[in-house]
Design a protein around this motif. Structure first.
Motif, PDB file in Angstrom:
ATOM      1  N   ARG A 402       0.822  -1.213   0.000  1.00 64.20           N
ATOM      2  CA  ARG A 402       0.000   0.000   0.000  1.00 64.20           C
ATOM      3  C   ARG A 402       0.860   1.269   0.000  1.00 64.20           C
ATOM      4  NH1 ARG A 402      -5.664   0.218   1.484  1.00 64.20           N
ATOM      5  NH2 ARG A 402      -5.319   2.469   1.403  1.00 64.20           N
ATOM      6  N   LYS A 403       2.068   1.158   0.539  1.00 67.71           N
ATOM      7  CA  LYS A 403       2.987   2.309   0.562  1.00 67.71           C
ATOM      8  C   LYS A 403       3.763   2.459  -0.746  1.00 67.71           C
ATOM      9  CE  LYS A 403       2.628   3.786   4.922  1.00 67.71           C
ATOM     10  NZ  LYS A 403       2.294   5.158   5.298  1.00 67.71           N
ATOM     11  N   GLY A 404       3.520   1.551  -1.693  1.00 65.60           N
ATOM     12  CA  GLY A 404       4.156   1.676  -3.000  1.00 65.60           C
ATOM     13  C   GLY A 404       5.387   0.820  -3.193  1.00 65.60           C
ATOM     14  N   TYR A 405       5.759   0.000  -2.210  1.00 65.82           N
ATOM     15  CA  TYR A 405       6.916  -0.877  -2.361  1.00 65.82           C
ATOM     16  C   TYR A 405       6.505  -2.149  -3.103  1.00 65.82           C
ATOM     17  CZ  TYR A 405       9.107   2.139   1.095  1.00 65.82           C
ATOM     18  OH  TYR A 405       9.629   3.229   1.749  1.00 65.82           O
ATOM     19  N   SER A 406       7.444  -2.692  -3.853  1.00 68.17           N
ATOM     20  CA  SER A 406       7.221  -4.006  -4.465  1.00 68.17           C
ATOM     21  C   SER A 406       8.205  -4.977  -3.836  1.00 68.17           C
ATOM     22  CB  SER A 406       7.413  -3.941  -5.977  1.00 68.17           C
ATOM     23  OG  SER A 406       8.733  -3.553  -6.296  1.00 68.17           O
ATOM     24  N   ILE A 407       7.754  -6.200  -3.623  1.00 69.22           N
ATOM     25  CA  ILE A 407       8.590  -7.192  -2.936  1.00 69.22           C
ATOM     26  C   ILE A 407       8.726  -8.399  -3.850  1.00 69.22           C
ATOM     27  CG2 ILE A 407       8.867  -8.590  -0.851  1.00 69.22           C
ATOM     28  CD1 ILE A 407       6.894  -6.611   0.514  1.00 69.22           C
ATOM     29  N   LYS A 408       9.953  -8.723  -4.215  1.00 67.18           N
ATOM     30  CA  LYS A 408      10.188  -9.800  -5.173  1.00 67.18           C
ATOM     31  C   LYS A 408       9.727 -11.149  -4.628  1.00 67.18           C
ATOM     32  CE  LYS A 408      13.774 -11.646  -8.205  1.00 67.18           C
ATOM     33  NZ  LYS A 408      15.197 -11.538  -8.604  1.00 67.18           N
ATOM     34  N   ASN A 409      10.138 -11.465  -3.400  1.00 68.39           N
ATOM     35  CA  ASN A 409       9.815 -12.775  -2.827  1.00 68.39           C
ATOM     36  C   ASN A 409       9.110 -12.625  -1.478  1.00 68.39           C
ATOM     37  OD1 ASN A 409      11.092 -14.321  -4.904  1.00 68.39           O
ATOM     38  ND2 ASN A 409      13.067 -13.773  -4.010  1.00 68.39           N
ATOM     39  N   MET A 410       7.792 -12.582  -1.506  1.00 70.57           N
ATOM     40  CA  MET A 410       7.026 -12.579  -0.247  1.00 70.57           C
ATOM     41  C   MET A 410       6.865 -14.041   0.181  1.00 70.57           C
ATOM     42  SD  MET A 410       4.075  -9.639  -0.425  1.00 70.57           S
ATOM     43  CE  MET A 410       3.104 -10.442  -1.662  1.00 70.57           C
ATOM     44  N   GLU A 411       7.710 -14.445   1.090  1.00 67.84           N
ATOM     45  CA  GLU A 411       7.777 -15.853   1.458  1.00 67.84           C
ATOM     46  C   GLU A 411       6.711 -16.251   2.469  1.00 67.84           C
ATOM     47  OE1 GLU A 411       9.300 -19.786   1.630  1.00 67.84           O
ATOM     48  OE2 GLU A 411       9.549 -18.170   0.186  1.00 67.84           O
ATOM     49  N   PHE A 412       6.489 -15.401   3.479  1.00 70.02           N
ATOM     50  CA  PHE A 412       5.684 -15.866   4.618  1.00 70.02           C
ATOM     51  C   PHE A 412       5.144 -14.671   5.379  1.00 70.02           C
ATOM     52  CE2 PHE A 412       5.119 -17.519   8.932  1.00 70.02           C
ATOM     53  CZ  PHE A 412       4.615 -18.796   8.732  1.00 70.02           C
ATOM     54  N   ASP A 413       3.827 -14.591   5.517  1.00 70.90           N
ATOM     55  CA  ASP A 413       3.199 -13.533   6.314  1.00 70.90           C
ATOM     56  C   ASP A 413       2.722 -14.145   7.624  1.00 70.90           C
ATOM     57  OD1 ASP A 413       1.415 -11.592   7.426  1.00 70.90           O
ATOM     58  OD2 ASP A 413       1.298 -10.647   5.446  1.00 70.90           O
ATOM     59  N   SER A 414       3.411 -13.811   8.711  1.00 69.54           N
ATOM     60  CA  SER A 414       3.094 -14.451   9.993  1.00 69.54           C
ATOM     61  C   SER A 414       1.736 -14.015  10.538  1.00 69.54           C
ATOM     62  CB  SER A 414       4.201 -14.185  11.015  1.00 69.54           C
ATOM     63  OG  SER A 414       4.475 -12.814  11.123  1.00 69.54           O
ATOM     64  N   MET A 415       1.232 -12.865  10.101  1.00 72.44           N
ATOM     65  CA  MET A 415      -0.112 -12.458  10.518  1.00 72.44           C
ATOM     66  C   MET A 415      -1.147 -13.459   9.977  1.00 72.44           C
ATOM     67  SD  MET A 415      -2.145  -8.862   9.864  1.00 72.44           S
ATOM     68  CE  MET A 415      -2.308  -9.076   8.088  1.00 72.44           C
ATOM     69  N   LEU A 416      -1.008 -13.810   8.715  1.00 66.63           N
ATOM     70  CA  LEU A 416      -1.942 -14.758   8.103  1.00 66.63           C
ATOM     71  C   LEU A 416      -1.742 -16.165   8.659  1.00 66.63           C
ATOM     72  CD1 LEU A 416      -1.724 -13.528   4.393  1.00 66.63           C
ATOM     73  CD2 LEU A 416      -3.350 -12.864   6.154  1.00 66.63           C
ATOM     74  N   ALA A 417      -0.481 -16.531   8.890  1.00 65.90           N
ATOM     75  CA  ALA A 417      -0.200 -17.858   9.454  1.00 65.90           C
ATOM     76  C   ALA A 417      -0.824 -17.998  10.835  1.00 65.90           C
ATOM     77  CB  ALA A 417       1.312 -18.067   9.527  1.00 65.90           C
ATOM     78  N   TYR A 418      -0.633 -16.973  11.663  1.00 69.22           N
ATOM     79  CA  TYR A 418      -1.181 -17.005  13.021  1.00 69.22           C
ATOM     80  C   TYR A 418      -2.709 -17.064  12.980  1.00 69.22           C
ATOM     81  CZ  TYR A 418      -2.097 -15.534  17.832  1.00 69.22           C
ATOM     82  OH  TYR A 418      -2.545 -15.467  19.136  1.00 69.22           O
ATOM     83  N   HIS A 419      -3.311 -16.330  12.061  1.00 72.60           N
ATOM     84  CA  HIS A 419      -4.765 -16.345  11.915  1.00 72.60           C
ATOM     85  C   HIS A 419      -5.267 -17.738  11.529  1.00 72.60           C
ATOM     86  CE1 HIS A 419      -8.799 -15.171  10.732  1.00 72.60           C
ATOM     87  NE2 HIS A 419      -8.581 -15.621   9.517  1.00 72.60           N
ATOM     88  N   LEU A 420      -4.570 -18.383  10.605  1.00 71.14           N
ATOM     89  CA  LEU A 420      -4.977 -19.726  10.190  1.00 71.14           C
ATOM     90  C   LEU A 420      -4.887 -20.724  11.341  1.00 71.14           C
ATOM     91  CD1 LEU A 420      -3.269 -20.007   6.674  1.00 71.14           C
ATOM     92  CD2 LEU A 420      -5.721 -19.934   7.142  1.00 71.14           C
ATOM     93  N   LEU A 421      -3.895 -20.540  12.197  1.00 69.09           N
ATOM     94  CA  LEU A 421      -3.680 -21.482  13.302  1.00 69.09           C
ATOM     95  C   LEU A 421      -4.637 -21.256  14.470  1.00 69.09           C
ATOM     96  CD1 LEU A 421       0.213 -21.469  13.318  1.00 69.09           C
ATOM     97  CD2 LEU A 421      -1.236 -23.462  12.831  1.00 69.09           C
ATOM     98  N   THR A 422      -5.044 -20.014  14.678  1.00 64.66           N
ATOM     99  CA  THR A 422      -5.799 -19.683  15.902  1.00 64.66           C
ATOM    100  C   THR A 422      -7.243 -19.283  15.668  1.00 64.66           C
ATOM    101  OG1 THR A 422      -5.175 -17.348  15.818  1.00 64.66           O
ATOM    102  CG2 THR A 422      -3.680 -18.847  16.986  1.00 64.66           C
ATOM    103  N   SER A 423      -7.593 -18.951  14.429  1.00 62.30           N
ATOM    104  CA  SER A 423      -8.923 -18.412  14.100  1.00 62.30           C
ATOM    105  C   SER A 423      -9.165 -17.054  14.740  1.00 62.30           C
ATOM    106  CB  SER A 423     -10.051 -19.373  14.532  1.00 62.30           C
ATOM    107  OG  SER A 423      -9.835 -20.667  14.053  1.00 62.30           O
ATOM    108  N   GLN A 424      -8.123 -16.448  15.335  1.00 64.44           N
ATOM    109  CA  GLN A 424      -8.284 -15.128  15.946  1.00 64.44           C
ATOM    110  C   GLN A 424      -8.322 -14.066  14.853  1.00 64.44           C
ATOM    111  OE1 GLN A 424      -9.031 -14.741  19.049  1.00 64.44           O
ATOM    112  NE2 GLN A 424      -8.720 -16.898  19.502  1.00 64.44           N
ATOM    113  N   THR A 425      -9.043 -12.982  15.114  1.00 65.69           N
ATOM    114  CA  THR A 425      -9.230 -11.965  14.086  1.00 65.69           C
ATOM    115  C   THR A 425      -8.470 -10.681  14.397  1.00 65.69           C
ATOM    116  OG1 THR A 425     -11.249 -11.184  15.175  1.00 65.69           O
ATOM    117  CG2 THR A 425     -11.505 -12.850  13.489  1.00 65.69           C
ATOM    118  N   ARG A 426      -7.729 -10.197  13.418  1.00 68.58           N
ATOM    119  CA  ARG A 426      -7.055  -8.906  13.453  1.00 68.58           C
ATOM    120  C   ARG A 426      -6.240  -8.666  14.719  1.00 68.58           C
ATOM    121  NH1 ARG A 426     -11.070  -4.342  11.277  1.00 68.58           N
ATOM    122  NH2 ARG A 426      -9.101  -3.279  11.004  1.00 68.58           N
ATOM    123  N   GLU A 427      -5.431  -9.644  15.077  1.00 64.72           N
ATOM    124  CA  GLU A 427      -4.592  -9.518  16.271  1.00 64.72           C
ATOM    125  C   GLU A 427      -3.374  -8.633  15.977  1.00 64.72           C
ATOM    126  OE1 GLU A 427      -5.883 -10.408  18.953  1.00 64.72           O
ATOM    127  OE2 GLU A 427      -5.712 -12.546  19.378  1.00 64.72           O
TER     128      GLU A 427
END
Length: 894
Positions: A402-427
């Protein structure tokens, strides 16, 4: 002089529970215990007591006060099950500290605490009662102090030691507190008091006449006091008995406990604490209290290597700083032995990045950096790093995009990983790190207070930020392991990670609105609200604050003498359900107020704010949240476009303000009954599958069954609408009562509808039972695409909680699967459209997608997008179908 600390266990554990709601091991909730330990350690550190005692509340049924007044504490809700489950652990914790526990039938913890304090005072020992209850201030004296939880500076203890402290807190002297509650009552405890007397009226009376006896002896003179009218005096006279009962209920009862010398001495047993903390997985507390010396824990050698690398004075796993991260102050600043970060990287490196308000933290295996990003040079330098072949991990990649940066290799988003594991929302990231690493990371407000971000030094902000990037790096292998164990890595890699770029592009593009349209609509709503206000005042026979539930309750149920529907602790309920019932009973004022509330909400939520949120091109940029719901559906915020009413006149009017840019039109495409088609596929119900394969109208088909219609009878529109409600009610797990409320029929009729529905579609009933049984056995459910959701309360003994959990389980499987269909389709559409500049995907709202397309290309794209949406997901028995529309506004695409 020796000191004693007396713990109000209920007050501490409730506060700890709600402050750490999501803390749990795989076997049990732990937040209340964790918070209790930290509170206890903080108290011991601050007060350095010689003695500690702990008082517990007992069952309401045993209390002597209930003999005095049956309604005492009758309105109190039961403690949450997850809290009740932790009480034995809290008792075990107190035993580990050698703290004596007190629980006396018939008496409340307040009585026990007061009695202990008085006996200790007689032995010349100062007491500090740790509580959340100001009422206890009534026993304050030279030896008794009240320490209020969370009321001090920074949320610590506020200690009341003098009469002046109590007056400042409650407005009266300590000995007047029971009389105060005799007048004002206490709704939370069911103490009635005197009608319509609050603190503002009661305090002046007590200041002048000292107690209830004095007030009643001077009852004829009370009207001389400011704000005391004849009606209040009448209430005092009529409620005199209740006033004195209330005072008795609020008075601490002092008992003789025959406290022995040194009975409250305490000493912690480190071995017991270590065993308890290991069971509860309190790793940080083990370190904090130095308990690891009792018995060395076995640690993965690889993890030791990861967290023991030297890092400029920082212990990587413990987040305790003695030094400062490198600060890259300008382009070309030499680091890592004269080499730039990007030149040190290779394709095997995993780098953690975390974006703050004024810079970015970068963590490599053995080094942390902070880049300010306050000028174009810094931003360019950081972008060069992102262009490398390294694998990047973060907590919220979309923030960078959203800030205009591009990332060649987005390997792992821990926010999404944690959400998948816990079902918690917007932690927040601090919560994730606490639960994954058991490390306490202070939030901005805890570190810098109210200091504005631009006033914080680069060094201090760098320290603050790299704790997060380092934590994300250390948490990465743990999250990966958990994802793989739970078969969720594929969901992350195939769906959630690719979706980040899709949503970021949609958010950046935004959708155009017409400020002129909304301005005009606002004036229209204003006129309608003025007309409604006049009608309400006429029916109410006077003016009042329509937005005040209290004033509205008085108008409806006292002034107009309408029989009340239900009451709350604070008075008459005037919620939507109550007003709906009154409207059904023919009270016009209720209809006007319902309409007034609806239009007011539209105006304040959408019509007035939206034009203020646009950019220079009148485009609105919402934020799509991948972790906003437990089912996996996307949510939107700032503004929330998914809550705009669907298929109502008001909803259409708001949508009419969303328009295409010049030369383009909006294309709206949505799935036809996707959740019902998902239900047909997962349940494999023959009648459902047949209906869809033959393109029958499912709602009409259901109507024939639930209304028992013959083949030659026509299904009316009302019957079809009712059947449609039944069809979707099954997905959402509505009860017969809930369905009866929506259809405005009796619960018995609603129950018959549901029974006939399941006769028509028997495999759906079987599927529901299977889902619930699976949830009971495993504690979670899975969607068609193997996404998991933890189902809290599925094995609860409380029928209400269990029923809610069962509905949640069924709903998650169906709705979650439908949501994932949309996500997968959006990824395919993005890959198809990303290099095109004549069409953009703008919005996703539930099962609907909105595109902005050049006018002369719209028919071509419509056909191609429909094909992708039909064919992206192929179920075994059910085909997905779509509906599409073209228009100049969002309203025209419906």
């Amino acid at each position: 002089m020796k000191k004693a600390v007396l713990l109000d266990v209920s007050a501490i554990m409730y506060r700890a529970f709600y402050g750490n709601l999501n803390f749990r091991t795989k076997n049990e909730p732990t937040g209340a215990v964790y918070g209790f330990v930290n509170t206890l350690l903080s108290i011991i550190n601050q007060l350095e007591p010689d003695y500690i005692g702990a008082a517990f509340d007992v069952k309401r049924s045993t209390l002597k006060r209930t003999e005095m007044y049956k309604e005492y504490k009758a309105q109190r809700e039961s403690a949450p099950e997850d809290l009740v489950a932790q009480i034995p652990r809290i008792e075990e914790l107190l035993d580990c500290f050698g703290i004596k526990k007190f629980k006396i039938d018939g008496y409340e913890a307040d009585d026990v605490l007061g009695s202990l304090a008085k006996e200790l005072g007689a032995k010349d020992i100062n007491s500090y009662i740790i509580t959340g209850d100001k009422d206890l201030s009534q026993i304050l004296d030279g030896h008794v102090n009240i320490a209020l939880l969370g009321k001090g500076d920074g949320g610590g203890l506020k200690i009341l030691s003098t009469e002046e402290d109590v007056i400042e807190q409650l407005g009266v002297k300590p000995n007047m507190i029971p009389d105060l509650f005799g007048l004002i009552g206490d709704s939370s405890d069911g103490i009635p008091g005197v009608r319509k007397i609050g603190s503002k009226k009661a305090i002046p009376m007590l200041q002048k006449y000292e107690n209830l006896e004095g007030i009643y002896e001077n009852i004829d003179s009370l009207t001389e006091l400011p704000g005391i009218g004849k009606s209040l005096v009448n209430n005092l006279i009529e409620d005199k008995e209740l006033a004195f009962i209330s005072r008795d209920l609020a008075t601490i009862e002092i008992m003789h406990l025959d406290l022995k010398e040194n009975e409250l001495e305490y000493k912690k047993d480190n071995k017991k604490l270590l065993n308890l903390f290991k069971t509860l997985e309190f790793k940080s507390l083990i370190k904090k209290m130095g308990l690891e010396n009792e018995e060395q824990e076995k640690v993965d050698p690889q993890l030791v290597q990861t967290i023991s690398q030297p890092n400029n004075g920082m212990q990587l796993g413990l987040f305790s700083f003695q030094g400062t991260p490198e600060v890259l102050e300008e382009k070309g600043f030499d680091v890592l032995n004269g080499t730039k970060i990007k030149e040190k990287l290779n394709s095997s490196d995993v780098i953690s990045i975390f974006l703050g308000e004024k810079g970015v933290a970068v963590s490599l295996k053995n080094k942390d950096y902070y880049i300010p990003l306050d000028n174009d040079e810094d931003k360019k330098y950081f972008q060069e790093i992102l262009n490398s072949n390294a694998k990047f991990i973060s907590y919220g990649f979309k923030n960078f995009l959203r800030k205009g940066y591009s990332i060649k290799n987005m390997e792992f988003d821990s926010m999404l990983a944690y959400h998948l594991l816990t079902s918690q929302t917007r932690e927040e990231v601090e919560v994730m790190l606490k639960n994954v690493l058991d490390e306490e990371i202070e939030k901005y407000s805890e570190v810098f207070g109210k200091t504005k971000i631009h006033e914080v030094s680069l060094e201090e902000y760098g320290k603050f930020l790299v704790k997060r990037s380092r934590g994300i790096l250390v948490a990465y292998p743990e999250l990966m392991k958990e994802l793989e164990v739970n078969n969720l890595y594929e969901v992350l890699k195939e769906t959630e990670m690719p979706l980040i770029r899709v949503l970021a592009d949609m958010e950046i593009e935004g959708i155009k609105i017409s400020p002129e349209y909304f301005s005009k609509y606002s004036l229209e709503l204003e006129e309608k609200l003025e007309q409604l206000t006049k009608k309400i005042y006429e029916d109410a026979q006077g003016e009042f604050n329509i937005n005040s539930p209290k004033q509205l309750g008085e108008v409806l149920f006292i002034n107009l003498n309408i029989p009340p529907i239900k009451k709350t602790k604070t008075g008459f309920s005037t919620d939507g359900e109550v007003l709906e019932k009154l409207a059904e009973q023919g009270y016009e004022i209720a209809k006007y107020i319902l309409e007034f509330r609806k239009l007011s909400k539209l105006k304040s939520t959408y019509v007035d704010p939206l034009p203020k949120m646009v950019d220079q091109n009148n485009r609105l940029h919402t934020t799509f949240n991948q972790t906003g719901t437990a089912t996996g559906r996307l949510s939107s915020s700032d503004p929330n476009l998914q809550n705009i009413p669907v298929r109502t006149e008001d909803g259409m009017k708001i949508r009419a303000g969303f328009i295409a840019k010049e030369g383009s039109v909006l294309l709206g495409i949505d799935y036809s009954q996707i959740e019902l088609r998902v239900l047909a596929e997962i349940s494999q119900d023959e009648n459902l599958i047949e209906a869809y394969s033959e393109n029958q109208d499912l709602h009409s088909l259901t109507a024939r069954k639930i209304f028992d219609l013959r083949e030659d009878e026509t299904v009316t529109r009302e019957q079809r609408d009712a059947a449609k409600t039944v069809n979707f009610s099954i997905i959402y797990g509505k009860t017969a009562f809930g369905l009866s409320q929506e259809l405005k029929i009796s619960p018995k009729e609603a129950s018959e509808y549901i029974t006939r529905y399941f006769e028509q579609y028997p495999s759906v009933k079987h599927l529901e039972k299977e889902i619930i049984m699976y949830a009971e056995e495993h504690g979670y459910v899975e969607t068609y695409f193997k996404r998991k959701r933890i189902i809290e309360g599925i094995n609860s003994k409380n029928r209400v909680i269990k029923s809610q959990a069962e509905r949640m389980a069924v709903n998650t499987v169906i709705q979650g699967t439908a949501a994932e269909v949309l996500k997968k389709v959006m990824i395919n559409l993005y890959n198809f459209l990303k290099d095109k500049n004549d069409i953009y995907m703008l919005l996703q709202v539930h099962d609907e997608l909105i595109f902005e397309v050049e006018k002369d290309k719209v028919l071509k794209y419509k056909e191609e997008i429909e094909k992708i949406m039909r064919e992206s997901i192929k179920f075994s028995k059910v085909k997905l179908e779509v509906n599409s529309s073209i228009g100049n506004s969002w309203a025209e695409t419906k």
